[in-house]
Design a protein around this motif. Structure first.
Motif, PDB file in Angstrom:
ATOM      1  N   ARG A 212       0.869  -1.196   0.039  1.00  9.47           N
ATOM      2  CA  ARG A 212       0.006   0.100   0.109  1.00  9.47           C
ATOM      3  C   ARG A 212       0.676   1.114   0.053  1.00  9.47           C
ATOM      4  O   ARG A 212       0.554   2.184  -0.702  1.00  9.47           O
ATOM      5  N   ARG A 213       1.985   1.196   0.830  1.00 13.74           N
ATOM      6  CA  ARG A 213       2.607   2.326   0.946  1.00 13.74           C
ATOM      7  C   ARG A 213       3.340   2.873  -0.822  1.00 13.74           C
ATOM      8  O   ARG A 213       3.135   3.864  -1.154  1.00 13.74           O
ATOM      9  N   GLU A 214       3.720   1.705  -1.136  1.00 12.86           N
ATOM     10  CA  GLU A 214       4.387   1.673  -2.565  1.00 12.86           C
ATOM     11  C   GLU A 214       3.361   2.289  -3.764  1.00 12.86           C
ATOM     12  O   GLU A 214       3.757   2.973  -4.572  1.00 12.86           O
TER      13      GLU A 214
ATOM     14  N   LYS B  57       0.693   4.125  -3.015  1.00 10.98           N
ATOM     15  CA  LYS B  57       0.610   5.537  -2.772  1.00 10.98           C
ATOM     16  C   LYS B  57       1.635   6.432  -3.371  1.00 10.98           C
ATOM     17  O   LYS B  57       1.306   7.586  -4.037  1.00 10.98           O
ATOM     18  N   GLU B  58       2.766   5.986  -3.247  1.00 15.55           N
ATOM     19  CA  GLU B  58       3.856   6.869  -3.640  1.00 15.55           C
ATOM     20  C   GLU B  58       3.834   6.809  -5.231  1.00 15.55           C
ATOM     21  O   GLU B  58       4.174   7.870  -5.922  1.00 15.55           O
TER      22      GLU B  58
END
Length: 216
Positions: A121-123, A125-126
């Motif tokens: 999920r972090r990736e 978003k980025e």
């Protein structure tokens, strides 16, 4: 699993699938309608980035046939080879999209059809933020995914092991808006890929526009 481990696994899965993936998803009418929506909003000769371009069909082929300049980027060498052969009017590059230099405001449109699922999920978003920056002001971004509340789920996709992360629909819309997009339309559907191991899966298509950037 680290990011460096995840990248080879994703490439290997789609290397193995090759043209089988195209056949499995060729019947998606929602995908076709999404491309029609985008085509209706592009000026002649627009520059379009296709993230996770796969075999080049239907996305790159449809856009290139309409006269647009298409760059497809995919992590799978097999997919890129197939795409280059099947859609010679477009350009393709074998790379992780996060390793490709993308100048701010360099594309009229970006297509992201089901290519976020292999990222956490972090990736995700980025990457969405990065892709929004690569759009011209008022440029369009189309994002499609399987809208599920999962992160780091070990699953089997068309007989191949994959690790999947995604967002439920409302959180995906929020992600898009927080990244600088205006969600103009969205369409949800249930689609069963043409494959013996396939099950019906929910699909969500977001049709977005980058919010205008005021003059400095």
């Amino acid at each position: 699993m680290t990011d460096d481990q995840q990248r080879p696994q994703a490439a290997a899965a789609f290397d193995a699938l090759g043209a089988e993936y195209e056949k499995a998803f060729a019947g998606s009418r929602t995908h076709r309608r999404s491309l029609e929506w985008l085509l209706a909003r592009l000026a002649p000769g627009s520059r379009v980035l296709d993230v996770g371009s796969g075999t080049g069909r239907p996305t790159a082929e449809t856009l290139a046939d309409a006269g647009h300049e298409v760059l497809g980027v995919d992590i799978s060498p097999v997919m890129v080879e197939l795409a280059a052969r099947q859609v010679p009017a477009a350009s393709f590059r074998c790379a992780d999209i996060r390793d490709v230099p993308l100048a701010d405001g360099s594309f009229d449109a970006v297509c992201v059809y089901f290519s976020l699922l292999q990222l956490d999920r972090r990736e995700q978003k980025e990457l969405v933020r990065l892709l929004v920056r690569s759009l011209k002001p008022d440029g369009h971004l189309v994002l499609a995914t399987v809208p599920l509340d999962v992160e780091g789920l070990d699953a089997t996709f068309m007989g191949r092991p994959v690790r999947v992360s995604s967002f439920p629909a409302q959180e995906l819309v929020a992600l898009a808006e927080e990244s600088g997009l205006e969600v103009l339309e969205q369409e949800a559907s249930l689609f069963t890929p043409r494959h013996p191991d396939a099950r019906p899966e929910p699909h969500l298509f977001l049709h977005c526009r980058r919010r205008s950037v005021p003059d400095a």
